[in-house]
Scaffold this motif. Structure first.
Motif, short mmCIF file in Angstrom:
data_model
loop_
_atom_site.label_atom_id
_atom_site.label_comp_id
_atom_site.label_asym_id
_atom_site.label_seq_id
_atom_site.Cartn_x
_atom_site.Cartn_y
_atom_site.Cartn_z
N THR A 1 28.94 48.56 48.45
CA THR A 1 30.14 49.38 48.46
C THR A 1 31.03 48.90 49.60
O THR A 1 30.62 48.91 50.76
CB THR A 1 29.78 50.86 48.67
N MET A 2 32.25 48.46 49.27
CA MET A 2 33.20 48.01 50.28
C MET A 2 34.42 48.93 50.25
O MET A 2 35.01 49.12 49.19
CB MET A 2 33.62 46.56 50.01
N ALA A 3 34.76 49.50 51.41
CA ALA A 3 35.81 50.51 51.44
C ALA A 3 36.70 50.31 52.65
O ALA A 3 36.27 49.82 53.69
CB ALA A 3 35.20 51.91 51.45
N LEU A 4 37.98 50.68 52.48
CA LEU A 4 38.95 50.75 53.57
C LEU A 4 39.44 52.19 53.66
O LEU A 4 39.84 52.77 52.64
CB LEU A 4 40.12 49.80 53.33
N LEU A 5 39.40 52.77 54.87
CA LEU A 5 39.83 54.15 55.10
C LEU A 5 40.95 54.16 56.12
O LEU A 5 41.03 53.29 57.00
CB LEU A 5 38.66 55.00 55.59
N ASP A 6 41.82 55.18 56.02
CA ASP A 6 42.87 55.31 57.02
C ASP A 6 42.34 56.09 58.22
O ASP A 6 41.15 56.41 58.31
CB ASP A 6 44.12 55.96 56.40
N GLN A 7 43.23 56.40 59.15
CA GLN A 7 42.80 57.04 60.39
C GLN A 7 42.19 58.41 60.14
O GLN A 7 41.34 58.88 60.90
CB GLN A 7 43.99 57.14 61.34
N LEU B 1 41.82 49.70 62.99
CA LEU B 1 43.13 50.31 62.83
C LEU B 1 44.19 49.56 63.63
O LEU B 1 45.38 49.60 63.28
CB LEU B 1 43.07 51.78 63.27
N ASP B 2 43.76 48.87 64.69
CA ASP B 2 44.72 48.15 65.53
C ASP B 2 45.01 46.74 65.04
O ASP B 2 45.88 46.06 65.59
CB ASP B 2 44.21 48.07 66.98
N LEU B 3 44.28 46.28 64.03
CA LEU B 3 44.47 44.91 63.54
C LEU B 3 45.66 44.88 62.60
O LEU B 3 45.63 45.46 61.51
CB LEU B 3 43.21 44.42 62.81
N GLU B 4 46.73 44.22 63.04
CA GLU B 4 47.96 44.18 62.26
C GLU B 4 47.71 43.48 60.93
O GLU B 4 47.06 42.43 60.86
CB GLU B 4 49.05 43.47 63.05
N GLY B 5 48.25 44.04 59.86
CA GLY B 5 48.04 43.50 58.52
C GLY B 5 46.88 44.18 57.82
O GLY B 5 46.77 44.08 56.60
N LEU B 6 46.01 44.84 58.59
CA LEU B 6 44.89 45.57 57.99
C LEU B 6 45.01 47.05 58.27
O LEU B 6 45.13 47.85 57.37
CB LEU B 6 43.57 45.02 58.55
N ASN B 7 44.99 47.41 59.57
CA ASN B 7 45.19 48.80 60.01
C ASN B 7 44.33 49.76 59.21
O ASN B 7 44.81 50.68 58.57
CB ASN B 7 46.67 49.19 59.86
#
Length: 1023
Positions: free
Chosen positions: A303-309, A387-393
């Motif tokens: 399972t690969m996921a991206l979440l916001d803050q 979250l601090d990585l620009e382009g990913l956040n």
């Protein structure tokens, strides 16, 4: 991408639109510092070597007008390193504070915090120089920004003493990229050394040429068109990525920038050419890598996921949907916590706070989620705050479904006990040793393998048991975690035992090793025998008649040649193998002229499709005899376009002749089969039709006949409902070898068939023979005889039953009448008593008359059986009965439920079937329980070849333990308070039997009754 590679985990977790990769500076500053910026389909690469910067910065004896500064900053923008010219400005503090004005320095500090490259020019403070700054983010191998690099070029203003010509010569000489002056017709005027190195030509060679001669033909038209636009003044300059032809013949890529210089009547092109060949290659590799990692992400079972803050879904790979049961569109924007098991939510919430407080730190998590189906799944994986990585956040999560692992861990305790027992009784030898190879624990199999007792083995080293000198088995393991080897050990008796030894290092302190050993002495002996047999096989392959093994090669633009042929080629050509290798025509000229063109076409087709070559053709051997051969060869395409064919050629002349003879035999057999009244079909062992006669087609059903000629598998001709049965019979004959014969009835055509299935074999099983014969006439005679016999038996049974009924039911009324009549003949009988006796005589006579009427109804029922049958729609029949009995149903508030989902129609005599069902429903209403609302359930079903009708109620029921023999008897009543004669069930059973069926009853007092009617069904033909 040079020595630095994109991180697999970084690319697999998300797909940013822009990725910057930098090589970190090494200790000697001699490697390339590169910035690769990828945006959509364009790739730009700016390169500058530290060696070039140093040489340019130290050229003060040639040109004091230019300096090169190089500095490095950390993520917070703090100065960490500077080259020698910068250290001369300031040895401790940030030199750029001294070189730049305040506002310019603030701009630099802001840009250092960005993840994007930038180029800017400033006026140096307190000097007459301009500063051209190139600011580049510096990333590590994971693609994470670790700081920035600043490259500054300081140039003197034109008012200084250095002339423009000197500046131009210095730039031309030291420029790291190609620079040139060209005439308007494209001829080179001046070129620098970087351009010569890029093109591979010397300066003198280039000056004799024009740019058109070394431009790739496909790019020349666009370049000329843009140059003409500059000449006409339509554009001031242009930039173009184009290909050049290197002197060595290779193609190189260059980024060309062209401007037009005019001075009086003189004009020339100023061209800058930057080598972007590596960039182009890197970009293509990057595209392939990105596609590969995209596919890995989409097809991963992680399972690969991206979440916001706030922990809401931004992205998930396809496995997320399979795991959670929700679509990605449903999840996007919703909190991940909505899926988390309530018991795990507090711990995960606390870890999330830590995650927010520690960017870039990776956290491990094990928790449960509840999917859309309500199932609990265990997940384990890692979460990192980007979250601090620009382009990913985003917050990156990578989890594995470990549900089965968690559940299985509950059984570990039992498994360990089982493992210890299995280890002790294992057929393989197992031992635990120290790091020096001293045996600490050993199982019985190991002891038996070497002939020692367990006590004798303990304390021994494995090296002491090994055959030979200085074995050092455990030293060879080195730093490896596992190691496998084959060793020879000395048995206690002195014989040599070959052992396959597998050694694994255990993560214990001190180190221990687990050793597994398998006795491979027999295998080694067998390998030795195999080796000898391989040598014999190689010898035999050169002496087998009719078999030729070969390898052929076809290079681009050249004819086929052989690199290997076995010596049996002499049979076909009369020439030894070496001669054929040197001259392939010796073999090709032996191919029959009529088959040569077919071979060429087959070769082309095989090469194009990358499929093996398969062909049978004729060759003329050395004795001028035409022989049939089968050729099989597999093509392999090498990188240089060469095709390698590997295969064999075998003589199949005898098989061809046998096939011809078989065809003649088959033709003769077909003539015989087509003149018989029995339909035949021959099948191979796979059930494929190999032969059938015309009579078989004639006996098939009308809808099947058109498909016989075009059907490969026999089972496809069988009706779908009978396929499983027929397949089972075919398999039974193939398995047991015993034939099967059975009769079938085709209800549609009203025909009977006798079908047999027999095994066809000679030395081995060849297939099956199925025969089919129309036996309708014979069957009709047999059925008529059976019908007449059954009719006679039934009449005899009915006659006996009728005699029993007459003797039993007429005796009592007649005896009563005779007794009363005898009393009435007494002369002194009082008148009142005489009158009473006369009334009794009349009553007995009426009862006798009723019995005679009932007997007459029974006789009529048995002798007036309707023969006209029709398809009766069962739901419609019950609906008519329900309408007839509606007053009674309403009065008793009865509920009638039917289920004809399996069978909704039946071929029978409508009037009898109506009477049977009506009688059962009436009885259910009549004998219902006073304190219960009647419930009547009627259903129909097919069980094998039996139609079954069930009528079930919740009425008073019958005590079958006492009355089972009387249920269907005449004048049998089981509930006296309820009016009736006791004839209903008797007449119902008689009608069922007249229709060829049987009736069964299940009943219990106070629980209701269940009547089951069963009627036989004739099976339909399956062919």
């Amino acid at each position: 991408m040079g020595k630095s590679q994109f991180s697999h985990r970084f690319l697999a977790g998300f797909n940013p639109t822009c990725v910057g990769v930098y090589l970190r500076r090494n200790s000697c500053l001699s490697k390339f510092i590169r910035l690769v910026y990828v945006a959509k389909s364009t790739c730009y690469c700016f390169c500058l070597t530290a060696n070039y910067m140093q040489s340019f910065a130290h050229s003060s004896n040639l040109d004091q007008s230019r300096l090169v500064y190089y500095a490095e900053f950390d993520r917070q923008g703090t100065y960490t390193y500077g080259n020698a010219p910068l250290r001369e400005v300031s040895a401790t503090n940030d030199p750029f504070q001294l070189l730049l004005k305040d506002l310019d320095y603030i701009y630099l500090q802001n840009q250092l915090k960005s993840s994007s490259p930038a180029i800017h020019e400033f006026r140096a403070q307190n000097t007459h120089h301009s500063l051209r700054l190139e600011i580049m983010p510096r990333l590590d191998d994971q693609g994470i920004k670790r700081g920035s690099s600043v490259l500054a070029l300081a140039e003197a203003w034109p008012s200084e003493q250095i002339t423009g010509q000197q500046q131009f010569e210095a730039i031309l000489r030291y420029a790291p990229i190609g620079m040139a002056l060209l005439e308007l017709n494209g001829k080179w005027i001046r070129v620098n050394q970087a351009l010569c190195q890029f093109m591979g030509y010397t300066e003198e060679e280039l000056l004799e040429m024009d740019f058109q001669s070394i431009t790739h033909p496909e790019d020349l038209a666009e370049d000329l068109a843009l140059a003409n636009q500059v000449i006409r003044g339509e554009i001031a300059s242009y930039a173009l990525e184009k290909r050049y032809l290197h002197k060595n013949g290779s193609v190189v890529w260059g980024l060309l920038t062209v401007t037009l210089a005019r001075q009086g009547n003189m004009s020339c092109f100023i061209s800058q050419i930057q080598d972007i060949t590596a960039t182009k290659q890197s970009y293509q590799a990057l595209k392939k890598s990105e596609e590969k990692f995209r596919l890995m992400s989409e097809n991963s079972r992680d399972t690969m996921a991206l979440l916001d803050q706030q922990g809401r879904w931004l992205y998930g790979n396809p496995y997320v949907s399979r795991l959670t049961g929700y679509t990605l569109d449903t999840l996007l924007g919703k909190p991940y916590a909505d899926l988390v098991h309530p018991d795990d939510l507090p711990a995960l919430t606390e870890m999330y706070r830590e995650l927010m407080a520690h960017p870039d730190q990776t956290f491990k998590s094990r928790h449960r989620i509840v999917n859309a189906q309500g199932q609990t799944r265990w997940l384990e994986g890692y979460i990192v705050n980007k979250l601090d990585l620009e382009g990913l956040n985003a917050i990156i999560g990578n989890f594995q479904d470990i549900t089965s692992l968690v559940y299985s861990s509950q059984k570990i305790e039992d498994s360990e006990k089982l493992f210890r027992t299995a280890l002790e009784y294992s057929a393989s030898g197992v031992a635990l040793t120290s790091k020096e190879g001293v045996c600490l624990t050993v199982n019985r199999a190991f002891c038996q393998m070497l002939g020692y007792t367990e006590q004798e083995m303990l304390g021994k080293t494995f090296d002491s048991l090994t055959y030979g000198e200085n074995p050092r088995t455990f030293e060879r393991l080195g730093q490896q975690q596992t190691y496998q080897t084959e060793e020879r050990y000395v048995h206690k008796t002195g014989k040599i035992v070959w052992v396959l030894l597998s050694i694994a290092r255990l993560d214990l302190e001190p180190h221990h090793f687990i050793v597994q050993a398998a006795d491979i002495t027999d295998r080694k002996q067998a390998e030795e025998e195999i080796s000898q047999k391989k040598a014999q096989l190689a010898l035999l392959s050169n002496h087998l008649y009719g078999l030729m093994i070969f390898q052929a090669v076809q290079e681009p633009g050249k004819p086929i040649r052989f690199t290997y042929v076995s010596d049996t080629v002499r049979e076909a050509t009369g020439q030894p193998a070496q001669e054929v290798i040197h001259n392939a025509d010796l073999l090709f000229k032996r191919i029959h002229p009529d088959d040569y063109q077919q071979l060429r076409e087959k070769l082309r087709t095989s090469l194009k499709s990358r499929q093996p070559l398969k062909i049978e053709l004729r060759v003329i051997n050395a004795h001028q005899e035409a022989r049939w051969v089968r050729v099989r060869a597999t093509p392999r395409l090498l990188d240089d376009g060469t095709v390698v064919w590997e295969g064999y050629q075998v003589d199949v002349t005898q098989r061809k002749e046998a096939l011809e003879e078989l065809k003649r035999s088959e033709a003769n057999l077909r003539v015989v089969l087509d003149h018989t009244e029995i339909g035949y079909v021959l099948l191979d062992t796979q059930g494929r039709i190999r032969l059938y006669n015309q009579r078989f087609t004639e006996l098939c059903r009308p809808e099947t006949k058109p498909h016989v000629a075009h059907t490969e598998r026999f089972i496809d001709l069988v009706s779908p409902e009978r396929r499983l049965v027929v397949e089972a019979m075919l398999q039974q004959v193939l398995t047991t070898g015993e034939g099967i014969g059975y009769e079938l009835y085709d209800e549609q055509r009203e025909l009977y068939f006798y079908v047999t299935i027999h095994l066809v074999r000679e030395e081995q099983v060849l297939g099956l023979c199925l025969s089919m014969q129309d036996i309708s006439q014979r069957k009709q005679v047999e059925l008529e005889q059976q019908r007449m016999t059954q009719e006679v038996l039934l009449k005899n049974h009915n006659l006996e039953q009728f005699a029993s009924i007459v003797s039993h039911n007429l005796r009592a009324p007649v005896a009563n009448v005779l007794g009363l009549t005898e009393i009435l003949q007494q002369p002194d009988l009082p008148e009142a008593e005489r009158q009473q006796l006369l009334e009794d005589v009349v009553l007995c006579t009426q009862r006798l008359d009723q019995v005679i009427k009932d007997l007459n109804q029974i006789v009529s029922l048995r002798h007036e059986v309707p023969t006209e049958k029709e398809w009766v729609h069962l739901p419609q029949l019950v609906a008519h009965i329900q309408a007839q009995l509606q007053p009674s149903l309403t009065a008793k508030r009865a509920q009638l439920v039917t289920d004809f989902s399996q069978v909704d129609e039946w071929y029978t005599v409508r009037s009898y079937f109506y009477s049977i069902v009506s009688q059962l429903i009436s009885n259910a209403l009549k004998f219902s329980q006073p304190d219960h609302e009647p419930l009547i359930y009627i259903s129909g079903a097919m069980q094998e070849d039996i139609f079954q009708l069930v009528v079930e109620d919740n009425g008073l029921g019958i005590d079958l333990r006492r009355k089972s023999e009387q249920v269907f008897g005449l004048y049998q009543r089981f509930h006296r308070p309820i009016e009736g004669k006791g004839m209903g069930l008797y007449l119902m059973k008689t009608q069922v039997e007249l229709l060829g069926g049987q009736v069964f009853v299940e009943s219990e007092l106070g629980r209701g009754s269940r009547f089951t009617l069963k009627f036989p069904v004739l099976s339909a033909v399956s062919i």
